[in-house]
Motif scaffolding. Sequence first.
Motif, PDB file in Angstrom:
ATOM      1  N   ALA A  52       1.400 -70.186  -4.108  1.00 11.45           N
ATOM      2  CA  ALA A  52       1.226 -69.807  -2.705  1.00 11.45           C
ATOM      3  C   ALA A  52       0.758 -71.002  -1.872  1.00 11.45           C
ATOM      4  CB  ALA A  52       0.227 -68.658  -2.584  1.00 11.45           C
ATOM      5  N   ASP A  74       3.722 -63.674   6.117  1.00  8.21           N
ATOM      6  CA  ASP A  74       3.678 -63.244   4.721  1.00  8.21           C
ATOM      7  C   ASP A  74       4.389 -64.265   3.852  1.00  8.21           C
ATOM      8  OD1 ASP A  74       2.276 -60.845   5.010  1.00  8.21           O
ATOM      9  OD2 ASP A  74       4.087 -59.811   5.690  1.00  8.21           O
ATOM     10  N   GLY A  77       3.706 -61.730  -0.899  1.00  7.74           N
ATOM     11  CA  GLY A  77       2.512 -60.998  -1.310  1.00  7.74           C
ATOM     12  C   GLY A  77       1.220 -61.620  -0.814  1.00  7.74           C
ATOM     13  N   TRP A  78       1.260 -62.855  -0.377  1.00  8.59           N
ATOM     14  CA  TRP A  78       0.090 -63.530   0.182  1.00  8.59           C
ATOM     15  C   TRP A  78       0.201 -63.505   1.702  1.00  8.59           C
ATOM     16  CZ3 TRP A  78      -3.903 -65.637  -2.673  1.00  8.59           C
ATOM     17  CH2 TRP A  78      -3.698 -65.717  -4.046  1.00  8.59           C
ATOM     18  N   ARG A  79      -0.926 -63.502   2.364  1.00 14.15           N
ATOM     19  CA  ARG A  79      -0.970 -63.555   3.825  1.00 14.15           C
ATOM     20  C   ARG A  79      -1.493 -64.924   4.221  1.00 14.15           C
ATOM     21  NH1 ARG A  79       1.598 -61.217   7.654  1.00 14.15           N
ATOM     22  NH2 ARG A  79       0.475 -61.052   9.586  1.00 14.15           N
ATOM     23  N   GLU A 114      -4.616 -65.135   1.698  1.00 10.74           N
ATOM     24  CA  GLU A 114      -5.318 -63.929   1.258  1.00 10.74           C
ATOM     25  C   GLU A 114      -4.359 -63.004   0.525  1.00 10.74           C
ATOM     26  OE1 GLU A 114      -8.403 -62.230   4.103  1.00 10.74           O
ATOM     27  OE2 GLU A 114      -7.010 -63.285   5.443  1.00 10.74           O
ATOM     28  N   ARG A 115      -4.851 -62.431  -0.564  1.00 15.70           N
ATOM     29  CA  ARG A 115      -4.140 -61.364  -1.274  1.00 15.70           C
ATOM     30  C   ARG A 115      -5.190 -60.517  -1.974  1.00 15.70           C
ATOM     31  NH1 ARG A 115      -0.011 -62.479  -6.092  1.00 15.70           N
ATOM     32  NH2 ARG A 115      -1.960 -62.942  -7.121  1.00 15.70           N
TER      33      ARG A 115
END
Length: 138
Positions: A52, A74, A77-79, A114-115
């Motif tokens: 990521a 996005d 799955g990670w922000r 973030e995830r």
Amino acid sequence: MTLTRTRAGFSVMETLVAVALLAIAIIPLYAFQQTLANAAQRLQTASDLLDAQESALAILQTMDPVAQPAGEMDLGGWRLSWESRELASEQPADGYLGTSIWGITLYEVDATLERGATRHAFSIRRVGWIQVRDPSQF
């Protein structure tokens, strides 16, 4: 005259002792297996975070901090969210050929991945530029 015959094999007490010894021997193996499983999970999480981060850096390297000073997106799955702040600027930029048509600014880009409960923050520096003079007068 009575003959008593004994059967060959383990008695109940011998079997219980054998099971107890086996259980005592297996407990450290179970703890070791649990440690290996936890380490594998941490390694997978670190690998996912590294992937990521590489994706986020690729996006932030192509992003113009003048046009997009802040934003979110996005990444599988990670922000990813970022915010830029100006560190230094020169309007217009001077070079060895004289004054340029471009003004340049150094930005600090603070980004966060973030995830779920995992959150990782990092910063990079980027140069932003904007045309400040008419090129026909150059």
